[in-house]
Design an enzyme around this catalytic site. Structure first.
Site, PDB file in Angstrom:
ATOM      1  CB  CYS A  88      -0.994  -0.035   1.159  1.00 19.42           C
ATOM      2  SG  CYS A  88      -2.358   1.161   0.975  1.00 19.42           S
ATOM      3  CG  HIS A 196      -4.022  -3.520   2.400  1.00 18.81           C
ATOM      4  ND1 HIS A 196      -3.083  -3.114   3.319  1.00 18.81           N
ATOM      5  CD2 HIS A 196      -4.651  -2.399   1.976  1.00 18.81           C
ATOM      6  CE1 HIS A 196      -3.156  -1.806   3.462  1.00 18.81           C
ATOM      7  NE2 HIS A 196      -4.101  -1.343   2.653  1.00 18.81           N
ATOM      8  CD  GLU A 198      -2.068  -6.233   4.730  1.00 19.82           C
ATOM      9  OE1 GLU A 198      -2.380  -5.077   5.080  1.00 19.82           O
ATOM     10  OE2 GLU A 198      -1.487  -6.474   3.653  1.00 19.82           O
TER      11      GLU A 198
END
Length: 216
Positions: A88, A196, A198
Site C-alpha cells: 500500500c 493489501h 494481508e
C-alpha cells in the site's frame, strides 16, 4: 534466516505478520518473521517488507524519523539487492514524489509519482475501497500460479492515490476503477502492491509465499 516487517508507526503490522507467518509455514520456507524498528535487524535480514497505511507525507516522515532506517534500507535493498516487498503506502514510498496534500519526496527507487485516482465515472466514490480482479501488464515471478484476469481471484484495496510509474516496464498489475489503477509495480529485487495482500485471502497468501521463495 529472517524476514523483517518494518515497524515505523504505520501499517497493518499484526495482520501482515500473521499472513507472512502463515505463508512461511504453508511453504515450509524456514524464515523467522520479525516486526522491527531496528535498522540493524534490517541489515541482517534476508528479506524486507515495508507496510504503510495513511497519507504519503506522514508515512515518509515516519520512516525518516526512525534513526538510520532509510540508510539501512538503501544499503540492504539498493546496494545488496535483498528482496523487498512494499504494501500500500509502503509501495507508494518507492516513488520519486507523492502528490497527496502537496508534493513530497519519496525514496526514489522506482521512477514516477503518486497521483490521485480520477475515475471517468463520477458515480464511483473515492477512496477506492473493496475487492477487484487484477489484470497482468507485465509478467513477474511472483505471479506464478495465481489465477488473474476477469475470472481470477480478487484483491482488497483501500486507497485514494496510486503510483504512476515513469517506465511501463515497472507496471505489473492493474485493476479498473473508472479507468486503469496501478495494482502492482516491480523493479529488479523490489516489488510493491497497492492492494493489501494481508487482507486478500487466498490471493494474498499465494503472493506472499511466492515472495518468500523468490530469487531476483
Amino acid at each position: 534466516m529472517s524476514v523483517v516487517i518494518i515497524d515505523y508507526g504505520s501499517g497493518n503490522l499484526h495482520s501482515a505478520h500473521s499472513s507472512f507467518e502463515r505463508a512461511n509455514a504453508e511453504r515450509a520456507a524456514g524464515f523467522d518473521i520479525k516486526l522491527s524498528s531496528d535498522p540493524d535487524e534490517v541489515r541482517k535480514a534476508q528479506r524486507i517488507v515495508l507496510p504503510g497505511v495513511g497519507a504519503f507525507a506522514d508515512c515518509i516522515a515516519g520512516l525518516r524519523a526512525v534513526d538510520g532506517m532509510v540508510e539501512a534500507l538503501n544499503e540492504s535493498v539498493i546496494d545488496e539487492g535483498k528482496p523487498f516487498f512494499g504494501i500500500c503506502v509502503g509501495m507508494q514510498l518507492l516513488a520519486d514524489t507523492g502528490l497527496e496534500n502537496g508534493s513530497h519526496k519519496g525514496l526514489g527507487w522506482i521512477a514516477g509519482q503518486v497521483e490521485k485516482i480520477e475515475p471517468s465515472d463520477a458515480t464511483l466514490k473515492i477512496p477506492h475501497m473493496g475487492w477487484n480482479t487484477l489484470d497482468v501488464i507485465n509478467s513477474h515471478a511472483l505471479l506464478e500460479g495465481l489465477p488473474l484476469g476477469a475470472d481470477g481471484l480478487h484483491a482488497y484495496f483501500v486507497h485514494t492515490y496510486h503510483f504512476k510509474t515513469a517506465q511501463p516496464s515497472n507496471d505489473i498489475l492493474e485493476t479498473n476503477y473508472g479507468g486503469p489503477v496501478t495494482a502492482m509495480v516491480a523493479k529488479d529485487n523490489m516489488v510493491g502492491t497497492q492492494f493489501h495482500p494481508e487482507k486478500s485471502q487466498k490471493l494474498g497468501l499465494a503472493l506472499i509465499a511466492n515472495f518468500l521463495e523468490w530469487t531476483p
